[in-house]
Design an enzyme around this catalytic site. Structure first.
Site, PDB file in Angstrom:
ATOM      1  N   LYS A 162     -25.534 -11.678 -52.357  1.00 28.30           N
ATOM      2  CA  LYS A 162     -26.518 -12.669 -51.904  1.00 28.30           C
ATOM      3  C   LYS A 162     -27.845 -11.971 -51.616  1.00 28.30           C
ATOM      4  O   LYS A 162     -27.860 -10.869 -51.040  1.00 28.30           O
ATOM      5  CB  LYS A 162     -25.982 -13.364 -50.653  1.00 28.30           C
ATOM      6  CG  LYS A 162     -26.808 -14.564 -50.179  1.00 28.30           C
ATOM      7  CD  LYS A 162     -26.135 -15.222 -48.975  1.00 28.30           C
ATOM      8  CE  LYS A 162     -26.861 -16.463 -48.485  1.00 28.30           C
ATOM      9  NZ  LYS A 162     -26.180 -17.085 -47.318  1.00 28.30           N
ATOM     10  N   SER A 188     -22.049 -21.016 -44.466  1.00 22.61           N
ATOM     11  CA  SER A 188     -22.691 -20.766 -45.756  1.00 22.61           C
ATOM     12  C   SER A 188     -21.883 -20.020 -46.796  1.00 22.61           C
ATOM     13  O   SER A 188     -22.284 -19.967 -47.953  1.00 22.61           O
ATOM     14  CB  SER A 188     -24.006 -20.022 -45.554  1.00 22.61           C
ATOM     15  OG  SER A 188     -25.007 -20.930 -45.186  1.00 22.61           O
ATOM     16  N   SER A 199     -25.528 -21.920 -47.661  1.00 24.09           N
ATOM     17  CA  SER A 199     -26.644 -21.344 -48.379  1.00 24.09           C
ATOM     18  C   SER A 199     -26.281 -20.305 -49.440  1.00 24.09           C
ATOM     19  O   SER A 199     -27.142 -19.935 -50.230  1.00 24.09           O
ATOM     20  CB  SER A 199     -27.610 -20.708 -47.374  1.00 24.09           C
ATOM     21  OG  SER A 199     -26.965 -19.650 -46.673  1.00 24.09           O
TER      22      SER A 199
HETATM   23  N1  GLN Z   1     -25.958 -25.003 -43.078  1.00 27.55           N
HETATM   24  C1  GLN Z   1     -26.087 -24.157 -41.936  1.00 27.55           C
HETATM   25  C2  GLN Z   1     -27.536 -23.947 -41.593  1.00 27.55           C
HETATM   26  O1  GLN Z   1     -28.332 -24.449 -42.279  1.00 27.55           O
HETATM   27  C3  GLN Z   1     -25.378 -22.858 -42.152  1.00 27.55           C
HETATM   28  C4  GLN Z   1     -26.172 -21.853 -42.872  1.00 27.55           C
HETATM   29  C5  GLN Z   1     -25.503 -20.537 -42.937  1.00 27.55           C
HETATM   30  O2  GLN Z   1     -24.325 -20.416 -42.659  1.00 27.55           O
HETATM   31  N2  GLN Z   1     -26.309 -19.516 -43.258  1.00 27.55           N
HETATM   32  O3  GLN Z   1     -27.866 -23.304 -40.643  1.00 27.55           O
END
Ligand code: GLN
Length: 475
Positions: free
Chosen positions: A75, A174, A150
């Site tokens: 990532k 994410s 994400s």
């Molecule tokens: N969807 C969550 C957020 O927007 C989780 C994101 C993540 O785990 N990086 O914060």
């Protein structure tokens, strides 16, 4: 797609060259990229150089490592030395880290080969992988849909068969949610199992690096290779990942295993197709010998609000470093003083969702709101952690849907941030509690799209959790 375990076996025995493996993976990456936009950068040269080195090691009879020749995708918020790392943000568009994240260094030391950097929601903030300076990621099964986020690029790269293994980061879901949307495995380990050194911080008390794969045992191997205390991350812990547990018996591999279905996460708000996939999984687990009971995590209803107070507070603090003076791309016009240039650079370099979160976080930390929001959120976080621990007291793992829905059409939730946030209800409890959680594919749920089942375990109990998940994934 061959598993990481299998690729390493072939490369280690000399049966297949790493250069071959990587060349094929690069071809698949190029083809997938045109459809999915899963990558921010494909690092062909670096990958081929690394592959040649592995082949030399094998030829000379030295030890090439347990992941010898396995192509991995990272990532793009995890630092790679000499390889651009953008975190999906315009403000880091030119950032070339002078160091590797510890997880990357450990993967490479084990013989893995970095094929490229995957696309993501900017700084990990999102659940759809549409909010990236490099454009949205598209679902491998339906280019009109989101991959989830994400870590959507990592999920797409694994689901599309480009690589058997990818790293993501998981602050509130994410790794697991895009894994569920794309029909692959996603594991967020216990907070502290993996070093966060070199992970571009979003919300440091929640962030964990995690693994996406097709195969649960590949995830276990990757975690085993990366885990262990790192002097560069004071929150990392000297814990190891236990090897695969021998099955009770082959026809009842889950005999003696107790699983707790979280009542609050099987009702309202969960799409009917997802619910029936989970109900069917439950029956299969029982058929394999597991005792499945209902458990309660009453504070679930407070989890999303708590998560977004803590995550945005920490984000506002972590992202203050992108001042375009010492760090971050600078935008300045003639006559700008330092403050104007900072403002201009942050306005241009940070996307709308990131700005929204910095504003929310700054608000909840402000003198007048700190006690009402931030301190209260920390208290509720403790409540959630206690509830999760209590629910786990009588069972080996909790079971929930990984996400309340399947993937949605691109753009459908971009103007409705609350709808996007609410989808994190199933996953963020594990981050709030610091507990390990793994999502495995649970079948096609709705619209011909897959959904995931999430197993949550006790902290540092990854070994057992993955053994249960592996049986569920095969069921
Ligand atoms: N969807 C969550 C957020 O927007 C989780 C994101 C993540 O785990 N990086 O914060």
């Amino acid at each position: 797609m061959t598993s990481a375990v299998q690729i390493a076996k072939e490369v280690r025995s000399g049966g297949r060259s790493a250069v071959d493996v990587v060349t094929e993976a690069l071809d698949r990456a190029a083809a997938s990229q045109a459809r999915t936009n899963a990558f921010v950068t494909i690092s062909s040269e670096r990958a081929l150089v690394a592959a040649r080195r592995i082949d030399d090691v094998v030829r000379s009879g030295r030890e090439p490592g347990p992941l010898a020749g396995v192509p991995v995708a990272i990532k793009d918020n995890i630092c790679t030395r000499g390889l651009r790392t953008t975190a999906g943000s315009a403000i880091l568009r030119d950032f070339v880290p002078p160091y590797d994240a510890t997880v990357v260094a450990r993967l490479e030391a084990a013989g893995a080969i970095v094929l490229g950097k995957t696309n993501l929601d900017e700084f990990g903030m999102g659940s759809s992988s549409e909010r990236s300076a490099s454009g949205p990621v598209r679902h491998p099964l339906d280019p009109g849909r989101v991959t989830g986020g994400s870590s959507g690029g990592s999920a797409a790269a694994v689901a599309d068969g480009v690589v058997p293994l990818a790293l993501g980061s998981d602050t509130g879901g994410s790794v697991r949610q895009p894994a569920a949307f794309c029909g692959v495995v996603g594991c967020k380990p216990t907070y502290g199992l993996l070093s966060r050194y070199g992970l571009i911080a979003y919300a440091s008390s929640l962030d964990q690096i995690g693994v996406l794969s097709r195969d649960v045992e590949d995830a276990r191997l990757a975690l085993a290779v990366m885990s262990g205390r790192d002097p560069l991350d004071a929150t990392s812990v000297d814990a190891a990942v236990a090897p695969e547990r021998a099955l009770a018996t082959s026809d009842a591999p889950l005999a003696g295993v107790r699983i707790g279905v979280v009542r609050e996460l099987m009702g309202e708000g969960v799409a009917p197709g997802v619910r029936s996939a989970l109900t069917a999984l439950r029956a299969r687990l029982e058929g394999l010998g597991a005792a499945v009971v209902e458990v309660s995590v009453p504070s679930v209803r407070l989890a999303v609000a708590t998560y977004y107070v803590i995550a945005t507070a920490e984000a506002s603090s972590n992202l203050a470093r992108y001042d375009a003076m010492l760090y971050g791309a600078r935008v300045a016009v003639a006559g700008d003083d330092q403050e104007r240039s900072m403002r201009r650079s942050r306005a241009a370099g940070l996307g709308r969702e990131v700005q929204r979160r910095i504003l929310m976080g700054t608000f909840v930390l402000s003198a007048g709101s700190f006690d009402a929001y931030y301190r209260r959120a920390l208290q509720v976080r403790r409540l959630v952690a206690d509830d999760v621990a209590a629910a786990l007291a009588g069972v080996d793992a909790l079971l929930t849907p990984t996400a309340p829905t399947v993937s949605w059409p691109l753009g459908a939730r971009l103007d409705d941030p609350l709808a996007m946030y609410l989808g994190d209800v199933t996953t963020c409890i594990a981050n709030l509690a610091g507990a390990p959680a793994v999502s495995v594919p649970a079948g096609i749920a709705e619209d011909d799209l897959p959904c995931g089942a999430q197993f949550v375990g006790a902290p540092f109990d990854e070994g057992r959790l993955l053994s249960i998940a592996a049986v569920a994934a095969r069921s």
